[in-house]
Design a protein around this motif. Structure first.
Motif, short mmCIF file in Angstrom:
data_model
loop_
_atom_site.label_atom_id
_atom_site.label_comp_id
_atom_site.label_asym_id
_atom_site.label_seq_id
_atom_site.Cartn_x
_atom_site.Cartn_y
_atom_site.Cartn_z
N GLY A 39 -3.19 4.85 -2.36
CA GLY A 39 -4.35 5.32 -1.55
C GLY A 39 -4.03 6.93 -0.95
N VAL A 40 -4.92 7.36 -0.50
CA VAL A 40 -4.65 8.96 -0.17
C VAL A 40 -5.02 9.06 1.46
N ALA A 41 -4.37 9.78 2.03
CA ALA A 41 -4.79 10.17 3.30
C ALA A 41 -4.49 11.69 3.55
N THR A 42 -5.51 12.68 3.67
CA THR A 42 -5.35 13.76 3.29
C THR A 42 -6.16 14.82 4.62
N LEU A 80 3.35 3.65 -11.15
CA LEU A 80 3.00 2.80 -10.00
C LEU A 80 1.66 2.06 -10.05
N HIS A 81 0.85 2.66 -10.80
CA HIS A 81 -0.55 1.99 -10.97
C HIS A 81 -0.50 0.76 -11.82
N THR A 82 0.77 0.78 -12.48
CA THR A 82 0.90 -0.41 -13.59
C THR A 82 1.47 -1.67 -12.57
N VAL A 83 1.89 -1.54 -11.48
CA VAL A 83 2.63 -2.86 -10.74
C VAL A 83 1.51 -3.46 -10.20
N SER A 133 -7.94 8.33 -11.05
CA SER A 133 -8.79 7.46 -10.68
C SER A 133 -8.12 6.21 -10.21
N CYS A 134 -6.90 6.18 -9.59
CA CYS A 134 -5.79 5.03 -9.16
C CYS A 134 -5.96 4.84 -7.88
N LEU A 141 0.81 -1.16 0.16
CA LEU A 141 0.05 -0.17 0.06
C LEU A 141 0.94 1.19 0.02
N VAL A 142 0.71 2.29 -0.93
CA VAL A 142 1.46 3.26 -1.17
C VAL A 142 0.28 4.49 -0.79
#
Length: 222
Positions: free
Chosen positions: A113-116, A104-107, A133-134, A7-8
């Motif tokens: 994800g986002v934490a904002t 990164l989306h291709t891996v 949309s990733c 998870l990134v």
């Protein structure tokens, strides 16, 4: 859940998008609307990442709840009005951000994800404006305590089924790094954000987005 998943997690303001002009402008309008002295640019940028009520309390510590609430509403109104006029230009992506996300989306084993500290509406509008949309998990201020509380990261881990040792938190402020550490994940600071790099105490630092994919491969080489 596949134990090979990674998870990134990304902060948004100051990390993926350059929103400093929008944030300073909206906070300036909010303070002027209440007849208060406007905080300095550096003071305003120092609170980026915090939930808006806490940010306003930090900037106006002697004011009561009614004034803080008015500052919050004034900020929201100014920010949304300017965003409607400027569209994607309101908070442009930093150089290389889109290309990095696409890579990164291709891996297959990477989840993004986002934490904002943004609101749900603010994040959704930004994602739509930039056609992103990733992100499979989107953690926002509406549903969590303010950073640096680890709730956002913990919820993202729970939603994706990824273990903490297989997650990184990428951000530009001490709130991002402290949140990541509190959740037990690896922290990665970007050098172009709103807090001085020496304050972040991150596990790793990148100076441009092209460095991220190789760094992730190094972190997760085992």
């Amino acid at each position: 859940m596949d134990t090979d998943l990674r998870l990134v997690l990304f902060d948004v303001d100051g990390t993926l998008v350059d929103s400093q002009a929008a944030i300073v402008g909206a906070m300036t309008d909010a303070f002027r609307g209440q007849g208060l002295a406007v905080p300095s640019r550096s003071d305003i940028l120092s609170i980026v990442g915090l939930s808006l009520p806490i940010a306003c309390q930090r900037l106006a510590p002697t004011q009561g709840d009614n004034v803080i609430a008015a500052l919050v509403e004034g900020y929201k109104k100014s920010y949304m009005t300017t965003r409607q006029i400027e569209g994607a230009a309101h908070s442009p992506l930093f150089e290389g951000a889109r290309e990095m996300l696409e890579v990164l989306h291709t891996v297959p084993e990477y989840l993004l994800g986002v934490a904002t500290g943004k609101s749900q509406r603010g994040l959704d509008t930004l994602i739509d404006a930039h056609n992103l949309s990733c992100f499979v998990t989107r953690q926002v201020a509406d549903h969590h305590p303010s950073k640096p509380h680890p709730s956002m990261v913990q919820t993202a881990l729970a939603e994706t089924g990824v273990r903490a040792e297989h997650c990184v938190m990428i951000g530009d402020t001490s709130y991002d790094m402290d949140m990541g550490r509190a959740a037990g994940v690896t922290t990665i600071a970007v050098s172009w954000g709103y807090h001085p790099l020496e304050q972040l105490r991150a596990d790793h630092v990148i100076h441009e987005f092209t460095e991220l994919a190789p760094l992730l491969r190094s972190i997760w080489k085992d």
